[in-house]
Design a protein around this motif. Structure first.
Motif, mmCIF file in Angstrom:
data_model
loop_
_atom_site.group_PDB
_atom_site.id
_atom_site.type_symbol
_atom_site.label_atom_id
_atom_site.label_comp_id
_atom_site.label_asym_id
_atom_site.label_seq_id
_atom_site.Cartn_x
_atom_site.Cartn_y
_atom_site.Cartn_z
ATOM 1 N N LEU A 112 6.124 -3.296 3.890
ATOM 2 C CA LEU A 112 4.027 -2.778 3.432
ATOM 3 C C LEU A 112 4.069 -1.999 1.289
ATOM 4 C CD1 LEU A 112 3.530 0.754 5.430
ATOM 5 C CD2 LEU A 112 3.035 -1.340 5.355
ATOM 6 N N GLU A 113 5.313 -3.571 1.344
ATOM 7 C CA GLU A 113 5.323 -3.123 0.028
ATOM 8 C C GLU A 113 3.987 -3.897 -1.176
ATOM 9 O OE1 GLU A 113 7.506 -4.147 1.408
ATOM 10 O OE2 GLU A 113 9.607 -3.363 0.820
ATOM 11 N N GLU A 114 4.036 -5.202 -0.631
ATOM 12 C CA GLU A 114 2.575 -6.080 -0.823
ATOM 13 C C GLU A 114 1.421 -4.851 -1.062
ATOM 14 O OE1 GLU A 114 0.605 -9.554 0.019
ATOM 15 O OE2 GLU A 114 2.339 -9.677 0.008
ATOM 16 N N VAL A 115 0.905 -4.354 0.694
ATOM 17 C CA VAL A 115 -0.562 -3.668 0.597
ATOM 18 C C VAL A 115 -0.470 -2.381 0.009
ATOM 19 C CG1 VAL A 115 0.668 -2.635 3.039
ATOM 20 C CG2 VAL A 115 -1.926 -3.645 2.440
ATOM 21 N N ALA A 116 0.976 -2.626 -0.456
ATOM 22 C CA ALA A 116 0.852 -0.142 -0.919
ATOM 23 C C ALA A 116 0.004 -1.136 -2.562
ATOM 24 C CB ALA A 116 2.394 0.167 -0.931
ATOM 25 N N GLU A 117 0.789 -2.119 -3.304
ATOM 26 C CA GLU A 117 0.308 -1.954 -4.537
ATOM 27 C C GLU A 117 -1.065 -2.105 -4.619
ATOM 28 O OE1 GLU A 117 0.311 -2.946 -8.318
ATOM 29 O OE2 GLU A 117 1.851 -1.589 -7.170
ATOM 30 N N LEU A 118 -1.955 -2.916 -3.638
ATOM 31 C CA LEU A 118 -3.123 -3.980 -3.574
ATOM 32 C C LEU A 118 -3.828 -2.608 -3.443
ATOM 33 C CD1 LEU A 118 -4.893 -6.011 -3.125
ATOM 34 C CD2 LEU A 118 -4.999 -6.469 -0.890
ATOM 35 N N SER B 57 -3.658 13.834 -12.597
ATOM 36 C CA SER B 57 -3.146 13.881 -12.321
ATOM 37 C C SER B 57 -1.908 12.928 -11.405
ATOM 38 C CB SER B 57 -4.102 14.898 -11.310
ATOM 39 O OG SER B 57 -5.121 15.665 -11.417
ATOM 40 N N VAL B 58 -1.101 13.238 -10.700
ATOM 41 C CA VAL B 58 -0.267 12.148 -9.890
ATOM 42 C C VAL B 58 -0.578 12.139 -8.869
ATOM 43 C CG1 VAL B 58 2.626 12.315 -10.191
ATOM 44 C CG2 VAL B 58 1.358 13.854 -11.786
ATOM 45 N N LEU B 59 -0.221 10.651 -8.656
ATOM 46 C CA LEU B 59 -0.236 10.481 -7.321
ATOM 47 C C LEU B 59 1.132 9.642 -6.958
ATOM 48 C CD1 LEU B 59 -1.606 9.559 -4.213
ATOM 49 C CD2 LEU B 59 -2.437 7.475 -5.196
ATOM 50 N N VAL B 60 2.249 10.143 -5.876
ATOM 51 C CA VAL B 60 3.155 9.758 -5.050
ATOM 52 C C VAL B 60 3.273 8.696 -4.482
ATOM 53 C CG1 VAL B 60 5.742 10.148 -4.578
ATOM 54 C CG2 VAL B 60 4.149 11.356 -6.189
ATOM 55 N N GLN B 61 2.761 7.267 -3.763
ATOM 56 C CA GLN B 61 2.513 6.460 -2.715
ATOM 57 C C GLN B 61 3.899 6.555 -2.367
ATOM 58 O OE1 GLN B 61 0.766 3.151 -1.114
ATOM 59 N NE2 GLN B 61 0.818 2.825 -3.398
ATOM 60 N N VAL B 62 3.999 7.230 -0.562
ATOM 61 C CA VAL B 62 5.397 6.688 -0.148
ATOM 62 C C VAL B 62 5.389 5.441 0.598
ATOM 63 C CG1 VAL B 62 7.109 7.336 1.732
ATOM 64 C CG2 VAL B 62 6.055 8.844 0.112
ATOM 65 N N MET C 275 -0.918 14.664 -5.537
ATOM 66 C CA MET C 275 -0.864 14.155 -4.253
ATOM 67 C C MET C 275 0.346 13.028 -4.107
ATOM 68 S SD MET C 275 -3.378 11.741 -2.055
ATOM 69 C CE MET C 275 -5.097 13.464 -2.519
ATOM 70 N N LEU C 276 0.503 13.640 -2.782
ATOM 71 C CA LEU C 276 2.009 12.960 -2.351
ATOM 72 C C LEU C 276 1.940 12.004 -0.910
ATOM 73 C CD1 LEU C 276 6.129 13.119 -2.348
ATOM 74 C CD2 LEU C 276 4.986 13.194 0.184
ATOM 75 N N GLY C 277 1.778 11.665 -0.448
ATOM 76 C CA GLY C 277 2.190 10.776 1.230
ATOM 77 C C GLY C 277 1.891 9.158 1.187
ATOM 78 N N VAL C 278 2.199 8.920 2.908
ATOM 79 C CA VAL C 278 2.402 7.879 2.781
ATOM 80 C C VAL C 278 1.386 6.918 3.259
ATOM 81 C CG1 VAL C 278 4.011 6.666 5.040
ATOM 82 C CG2 VAL C 278 4.333 8.611 4.308
ATOM 83 N N TYR D 223 0.823 7.181 -11.657
ATOM 84 C CA TYR D 223 1.038 6.256 -10.577
ATOM 85 C C TYR D 223 2.468 6.721 -10.344
ATOM 86 C CZ TYR D 223 1.498 3.333 -6.763
ATOM 87 O OH TYR D 223 1.494 2.898 -5.695
ATOM 88 N N MET D 224 2.844 7.197 -8.985
ATOM 89 C CA MET D 224 4.475 6.782 -8.515
ATOM 90 C C MET D 224 4.688 6.757 -7.217
ATOM 91 S SD MET D 224 6.063 10.384 -11.023
ATOM 92 C CE MET D 224 7.339 10.124 -9.616
ATOM 93 N N GLU D 225 5.763 5.595 -6.950
ATOM 94 C CA GLU D 225 5.717 4.999 -5.897
ATOM 95 C C GLU D 225 7.378 5.560 -5.435
ATOM 96 O OE1 GLU D 225 3.713 1.228 -4.995
ATOM 97 O OE2 GLU D 225 5.607 0.870 -5.597
ATOM 98 N N TYR D 226 7.658 5.611 -3.903
ATOM 99 C CA TYR D 226 9.044 5.763 -3.613
ATOM 100 C C TYR D 226 9.234 5.285 -2.274
ATOM 101 C CZ TYR D 226 12.578 8.710 -1.249
ATOM 102 O OH TYR D 226 13.330 8.524 -0.634
ATOM 103 N N LYS D 227 9.770 4.165 -2.629
ATOM 104 C CA LYS D 227 9.869 3.219 -1.555
ATOM 105 C C LYS D 227 11.264 3.405 -0.631
ATOM 106 C CE LYS D 227 8.284 -0.733 -4.268
ATOM 107 N NZ LYS D 227 8.753 -2.430 -5.018
ATOM 108 N N ILE D 228 10.875 3.608 0.475
ATOM 109 C CA ILE D 228 12.110 4.202 1.440
ATOM 110 C C ILE D 228 12.923 3.113 1.861
ATOM 111 C CG2 ILE D 228 10.408 5.516 2.019
ATOM 112 C CD1 ILE D 228 11.160 3.820 4.932
#
Length: 434
Positions: free
Chosen positions: A341-347, A331-336, A313-316, A360-365
């Protein structure tokens, strides 16, 4: 003569006892009687004679109150009356685990617990205790439905009744029809009794005891060290999956990993502006791609079966990623993650994804991928130094700017590195799950 001597001994013993008592300070005597009274009261309470109302208001985000003896509920006044002789007490609590939040749109009902006047006569007798909570407040949001209702409910049931968590009668305040229809199956999994609506039921209900309010461990967090039976996010994940995905075909054998792209629309921010190009890039990497935007009208079973049949799954960052609760382990979760929003995304999603066994994967724009550059310019502090927004009321500034005003135009050349890694992990998950 012997009788006289015996009488003299008794008199002397009494005089000596009076002398010893006179040496004890009055404060000490009061303390002794207070301890005796407390001990006696606890014994009587445990036998159900004298219900005691108690509250725990020591936590930053929630309050809980309870009556540990027979009680009658009058739904018309949202009041629990302790039955039997007891000390006069009145306690009020909002049974929602965001006690410092001011709810202007969806108010949260205040529940009263009292041992003052006698309660009304009982019309419905229950043999199981009551657990009272509200689904008002922010639960119109899919994300808040879980962090303010179902996860705290799961924690509370397993904390106060670890050996039999489904024995409580759920008494729900601020209970709209849409919530009942959408989440009826999950509520039935959490309690073996019919739900009592605090808003619509006009009959009085008697319970052997009652707890008002839910325990929260934080945003999207279940801490097994704080639960007697050590339940984890993985247990909650299994409960949700079993509730809504039981019709998923076990014989499903996809030819290639499926990537679910969570879309957003409606002008609320965090839209992927080049989603069409993202889809083509993901397909070129080997994925079967499905684009999905969840609506309130979409049933939970439809959502669960779609998500659980996907391998990535990939989403902002946003409420839509709550659907990751339906991904199967591995399964894989890609959080854009947008800027600021770095802190709240982690939380909100990083920790729980790992606890549920997801990859879990994180793509920081980068700055150039954010629409905030066009709105404010590269040199504005909002773009250049998001950490400076921590000054003042950070929550409202983040909500207004970084969540609602920011869209993303993904750098697909850079993102392809993440897509390649996600594909390899999703392929492993597909083979294991098939």
């Amino acid at each position: 003569m012997k009788k006289c001597n015996s009488s003299a001994v008794i008199v002397l013993a009494l005089l000596f006892s009076l002398f010893l008592l006179s040496q004890i300070k009055l404060s000490s005597i009061s303390k002794i009687f207070a301890e005796i009274s407390t001990t006696s009261d606890q014994v009587l309470t445990s036998r159900g004679y004298f219900p005691i109302i108690s509250c725990d208001r020591s936590h930053g985000n929630y309050d809980t109150c309870s009556i540990n003896g027979p009680t009658v509920l009058d739904p018309k006044t949202a009041t629990f009356y302790a039955m039997g002789p007891t000390r006069p007490v009145v306690e009020k609590v909002r049974p929602y685990p965001q006690k410092n939040q001011t709810f202007k749109v969806e108010p949260v009902k205040t529940v009263t617990l009292t041992s003052g006047p006698s309660g009304p006569p009982c019309m419905v007798q229950h043999n199981a205790p009551a657990l009272v909570f509200s689904v008002g407040g922010l639960t119109w949001s899919f994300f808040h439905t879980f962090i303010d209702a179902f996860i705290p409910l799961f924690i509370t049931l397993n904390s106060i009744a670890p050996d039999d968590p489904d024995r409580f009668v759920l008494v729900i305040a601020d209970y709209p029809d849409w919530f009942r229809r959408r989440y009826a199956d999950l509520l039935r999994r959490l309690s073996k009794h019919p739900v009592v609506s605090l808003d619509k039921d006009t009959r009085t209900h008697c319970f052997p005891s009652a707890t008002v309010g839910l325990i929260s461990h934080g945003i999207m967090t279940i801490d097994p060290e704080l639960i007697p039976n050590s339940k984890t996010a993985a247990h909650f994940h299994s409960l949700v999956h079993e509730t809504y995905c039981d019709r998923l075909r076990a014989t499903l054998k996809p030819k290639r990993p499926r990537l679910l792209i969570m879309g957003r629309s409606g002008g609320v921010g965090r839209v992927i502006l080049n989603q069409g190009e993202l889809k083509r890039a993901a397909e070129e990497e080997g994925f079967e791609v499905v684009e999905f935007e969840s609506k309130h009208t979409t049933t939970m079973r439809v959502v669960c079966e779609l998500v659980s049949s996907s391998h990535a799954m990939l989403g902002v960052h946003g409420a839509a990623l709550t659907n990751s609760l339906f991904l199967r382990p591995g399964s894989v979760l890609v959080q854009v993650v947008g800027i600021g929003l770095e802190e709240v995304a982690e939380l909100c999603f990083a920790g729980v994804a790992k606890d549920m066994g997801l990859e879990y994967m994180e793509y920081k724009i980068g700055v150039e991928e954010s629409s905030l550059v066009d709105r404010y310019g590269r040199d504005d502090a909002i773009v250049k130094d998001p950490s400076s927004m921590a000054k003042g009321n950070r929550y409202h500034k983040v909500m207004r700017v970084y969540l609602k005003q920011q869209n993303v135009n993904l750098d697909l050349a850079r993102l392809r590195v993440y897509l390649k890694r996600a594909y390899e992990k999703a392929k492993i998950a597909m083979l294991k799950q098939s």
